[in-house]
Design an enzyme around this catalytic site. Structure first.
Site, PDB file in Angstrom:
ATOM      1  N   CYS A 117       0.867  -1.174   0.000  1.00 52.40           N
ATOM      2  CA  CYS A 117       0.000   0.000   0.000  1.00 52.40           C
ATOM      3  C   CYS A 117       0.903   1.223   0.000  1.00 52.40           C
ATOM      4  CB  CYS A 117      -0.964  -0.021   1.187  1.00 52.40           C
ATOM      5  SG  CYS A 117      -0.167  -0.118   2.809  1.00 52.40           S
ATOM      6  N   ARG A 150      -2.340  -0.723   5.389  1.00 52.10           N
ATOM      7  CA  ARG A 150      -3.463  -1.349   4.683  1.00 52.10           C
ATOM      8  C   ARG A 150      -3.060  -2.713   4.140  1.00 52.10           C
ATOM      9  NH1 ARG A 150      -5.044   3.460   0.662  1.00 52.10           N
ATOM     10  NH2 ARG A 150      -2.800   3.848   0.865  1.00 52.10           N
TER      11      ARG A 150
END
Length: 303
Positions: free
Chosen positions: A259, A264
């Site tokens: 990410c 994430r």
């Protein structure tokens, strides 16, 4: 438990479901009971964040300690710290490899980031509270405002890393990108993926790593609507697997998640881990590190 006709398999039947905890399970453990009949002798609960102790002082799960991700990441790209530094941080926080470590955070991302690093290091039993502190509150359980400081330990008890494959550095990524057995999953918003925005005030370059497939995420760099329900709990993993399969992100390949800086991607990693995917890793530096070198190949627009 999701019983939607498209995802009929209850989450408790996923291969490693016990690593994703309902608040009631945690509450029983705190009360000295053995959830599901499993005896857990040595455990610690940590609230994970990177914004200081303010939120922790406002209330936390009873007995929980505070764990700051700034202790396990370092500038310039917020990669995990060295194995030596990680060992010192774990020992400072009273963590040994053979404990059950239960993590929660406000939005799942911080807890997932810490979980992957602990798993990489060698903690055998790392678990996450589904929905985090918000879920705990919604269930009506007691909160604790008393600060707790873990007693340090002399030795983590195992050599770090136990699972080096859980992370891919930039050199390994470059070497593996030409392989048809590897897929790079971009866990960023669609706008980030197509290069419309960088996603961060401190990242100037826009676009994606060349060849990366979109692994879904959310509306921006700080949300994961594609992975989380409105309650903050994880969506059914099979729903996520369906989305991934449309982009060629499948368990028969080595799946590398990335990410912006790793948070994430850690949620995506944990999802795949819950489903029993074996060959998974996180590209630690993410888009931040990759885009910092103008020689690295990038692309933008619709694939």
């Amino acid at each position: 438990m999701n019983r939607n006709k498209n995802y009929p398999i209850p989450m408790k039947f996923l291969p490693i479901y016990e690593k994703l905890l309902h608040p009631s399970w945690v509450n029983k453990l705190i009360e000295g009971k053995n959830p599901d009949g499993h005896f857990i002798k040595d455990f610690k609960i940590f609230e994970v964040d990177n914004k200081g102790l303010h939120n922790y002082y406002q209330g936390h799960i009873p007995g929980a300690f505070y764990f700051d991700t700034n202790e396990i990441e370092e500038k310039p790209f917020w990669n995990r710290k060295s194995d030596k530094d990680l060992k010192q941080v774990f020992e400072k926080n009273g963590i040994t490899y053979d404990q059950t470590i239960i993590l929660y955070s406000k939005n799942m991302m911080a807890a997932a980031r810490a979980a992957v690093i602990l798993m990489y290091a060698g903690v055998n039993d790392v678990r996450i509270v589904n929905g985090g502190y918000r879920s705990w509150l919604s269930e009506g359980y007691k909160i604790d405002k008393m600060p707790h400081i873990p007693e340090p330990v002399k030795n983590f008890g195992a050599e770090i890393p136990a699972h080096p494959k859980y992370f891919t550095n930039i050199d390994k990524l470059k070497n593996s990108m030409s392989s048809t057995e590897t897929v790079l999953a971009d866990i960023r918003s669609w706008q980030e993926y197509i290069g419309a925005v960088s996603g961060y005030s401190y990242i100037n370059k826009k676009g994606r790593i060349k060849g990366a497939k979109w692994g879904h995420a959310g509306s921006d760099a700080y949300h994961l609507e594609d992975f989380l329900q409105k309650s903050g709990k994880l969506r059914h993993p099979h729903e996520i697997a369906d989305n991934w399969a449309k982009w060629g992100i499948t368990p028969d390949k080595h799946v590398i998640f990335y990410c912006g800086t790793g948070w994430r991607a850690s949620v995506a990693f944990f999802y795949a881990y819950l489903m029993g995917w074996k060959n998974i890793s996180v590209f630690d530096g993410g888009w931040y590190e990759w885009s910092n070198d103008l020689a690295n190949q990038i692309e933008s627009g619709y694939p």
